[in-house]
Design a protein around this motif. Structure first.
Motif, mmCIF file in Angstrom:
data_model
loop_
_atom_site.group_PDB
_atom_site.id
_atom_site.type_symbol
_atom_site.label_atom_id
_atom_site.label_comp_id
_atom_site.label_asym_id
_atom_site.label_seq_id
_atom_site.Cartn_x
_atom_site.Cartn_y
_atom_site.Cartn_z
ATOM 1 N N LYS A 5 44.323 42.095 31.883
ATOM 2 C CA LYS A 5 44.781 41.134 32.898
ATOM 3 C C LYS A 5 44.652 39.710 32.364
ATOM 4 O O LYS A 5 45.576 38.907 32.503
ATOM 5 C CB LYS A 5 43.987 41.298 34.189
ATOM 6 N N GLN A 6 43.543 39.396 31.741
ATOM 7 C CA GLN A 6 43.347 38.043 31.219
ATOM 8 C C GLN A 6 44.344 37.741 30.101
ATOM 9 O O GLN A 6 44.882 36.635 30.019
ATOM 10 C CB GLN A 6 41.910 37.854 30.711
ATOM 11 N N ILE A 7 44.598 38.717 29.255
ATOM 12 C CA ILE A 7 45.585 38.527 28.189
ATOM 13 C C ILE A 7 46.961 38.230 28.796
ATOM 14 O O ILE A 7 47.680 37.339 28.337
ATOM 15 C CB ILE A 7 45.652 39.764 27.266
ATOM 16 N N TYR A 8 47.309 38.965 29.844
ATOM 17 C CA TYR A 8 48.593 38.743 30.512
ATOM 18 C C TYR A 8 48.649 37.360 31.153
ATOM 19 O O TYR A 8 49.643 36.641 31.033
ATOM 20 C CB TYR A 8 48.836 39.849 31.535
ATOM 21 N N MET A 9 47.575 36.944 31.822
ATOM 22 C CA MET A 9 47.565 35.619 32.447
ATOM 23 C C MET A 9 47.638 34.517 31.383
ATOM 24 O O MET A 9 48.325 33.516 31.580
ATOM 25 C CB MET A 9 46.332 35.457 33.340
ATOM 26 N N ASP A 10 46.958 34.705 30.270
ATOM 27 C CA ASP A 10 47.035 33.731 29.174
ATOM 28 C C ASP A 10 48.473 33.610 28.671
ATOM 29 O O ASP A 10 48.968 32.514 28.402
ATOM 30 C CB ASP A 10 46.111 34.124 28.023
ATOM 31 N N TYR A 19 51.921 32.434 38.658
ATOM 32 C CA TYR A 19 51.422 33.711 39.158
ATOM 33 C C TYR A 19 50.307 33.454 40.158
ATOM 34 O O TYR A 19 49.783 32.342 40.248
ATOM 35 C CB TYR A 19 50.932 34.601 38.016
ATOM 36 N N ILE A 20 49.965 34.494 40.888
ATOM 37 C CA ILE A 20 48.847 34.443 41.831
ATOM 38 C C ILE A 20 47.818 35.455 41.349
ATOM 39 O O ILE A 20 48.122 36.639 41.177
ATOM 40 C CB ILE A 20 49.306 34.792 43.264
ATOM 41 N N ASP A 21 46.621 34.988 41.125
ATOM 42 C CA ASP A 21 45.516 35.836 40.672
ATOM 43 C C ASP A 21 44.793 36.356 41.917
ATOM 44 O O ASP A 21 44.060 35.613 42.563
ATOM 45 C CB ASP A 21 44.585 35.008 39.788
ATOM 46 N N HIS A 22 45.046 37.625 42.269
ATOM 47 C CA HIS A 22 44.487 38.178 43.514
ATOM 48 C C HIS A 22 43.048 38.637 43.374
ATOM 49 O O HIS A 22 42.228 38.370 44.240
ATOM 50 C CB HIS A 22 45.350 39.336 44.018
ATOM 51 N N ILE A 39 61.201 38.025 45.170
ATOM 52 C CA ILE A 39 60.891 39.378 44.699
ATOM 53 C C ILE A 39 59.474 39.327 44.123
ATOM 54 O O ILE A 39 59.273 38.948 42.970
ATOM 55 C CB ILE A 39 61.903 39.855 43.640
ATOM 56 N N PRO A 40 58.475 39.663 44.951
ATOM 57 C CA PRO A 40 57.101 39.625 44.471
ATOM 58 C C PRO A 40 56.728 40.936 43.776
ATOM 59 O O PRO A 40 56.837 42.014 44.347
ATOM 60 C CB PRO A 40 56.291 39.449 45.756
ATOM 61 N N VAL A 41 56.320 40.829 42.537
ATOM 62 C CA VAL A 41 55.890 42.008 41.792
ATOM 63 C C VAL A 41 54.379 41.909 41.609
ATOM 64 O O VAL A 41 53.870 40.942 41.048
ATOM 65 C CB VAL A 41 56.602 42.126 40.430
ATOM 66 N N HIS A 42 53.676 42.925 42.084
ATOM 67 C CA HIS A 42 52.225 42.998 41.970
ATOM 68 C C HIS A 42 51.907 43.863 40.754
ATOM 69 O O HIS A 42 52.369 45.001 40.660
ATOM 70 C CB HIS A 42 51.615 43.611 43.233
ATOM 71 N N VAL A 43 51.139 43.312 39.834
ATOM 72 C CA VAL A 43 50.772 44.008 38.608
ATOM 73 C C VAL A 43 49.296 44.388 38.724
ATOM 74 O O VAL A 43 48.434 43.522 38.891
ATOM 75 C CB VAL A 43 51.008 43.122 37.368
ATOM 76 N N PHE A 44 49.039 45.695 38.653
ATOM 77 C CA PHE A 44 47.678 46.211 38.771
ATOM 78 C C PHE A 44 47.255 46.802 37.427
ATOM 79 O O PHE A 44 47.913 47.700 36.901
ATOM 80 C CB PHE A 44 47.594 47.313 39.837
ATOM 81 N N PHE A 45 46.151 46.299 36.915
ATOM 82 C CA PHE A 45 45.601 46.807 35.663
ATOM 83 C C PHE A 45 44.523 47.834 35.985
ATOM 84 O O PHE A 45 43.839 47.731 37.003
ATOM 85 C CB PHE A 45 45.046 45.657 34.830
#
Length: 137
Positions: A5-10, A19-22, A39-45
């Motif tokens: 997740k951190q790699i993706y946010m970086d 992005y929104i960090d939930h 179009i909100p896409v929620h990415v779950f790691f």
């Protein structure tokens, strides 16, 4: 353990993608399409630190309760046409698009960004098909 997740946010920070960090495992990215304003896409790691990622878009279209049978029919057609995203109607009668993937630890940012864009494009393309199908019933 790799923090995907951190790699993706970086990666998104580097590319200027908002992005929104939930929470610890969940990031939301919002795009605008040609057919949908948001179009909100929620990415779950994966919580276990594995290379699994799940992308979900809720509330693509609200299904009238009396059209649930027709909604199942359009979901079947969409699932046949769009192999990357599976469509279903949830317990709140919302059309949902979902995608599961394994990501390469070396290319996390780029792969997740591509998956999100692919999902956004498919959902944006599917929306008028859902609407037309349900209105024709």
């Amino acid at each position: 353990m790799t923090d995907y997740k951190q790699i993706y946010m970086d990666y998104m920070d580097e590319k200027g993608i908002k992005y929104i960090d939930h929470d610890e495992y969940h990031v939301e990215v919002r795009y605008t399409g040609d057919n949908l304003n948001t179009i909100p896409v929620h990415v779950f790691f994966a919580k276990d630190g594995s290379d699994n990622v799940r992308l979900v878009c809720w509330k693509i279209y609200k299904c009238p309760k009396e059209e649930l049978g027709a909604a199942c029919g359009i979901c079947n057609l969409l699932n046949k046409k769009f192999r990357w995203v599976k469509f279903y109607v949830d317990e709140d009668y919302d059309f949902v698009g979902e995608m599961d993937a394994l990501i390469d630890p070396v290319f996390v940012g780029d792969e997740c960004a591509k998956l999100v864009r692919k999902m956004v494009n498919i959902i944006d393309d599917a929306h008028p098909k859902i609407e037309a199908f349900l209105w024709s019933c």
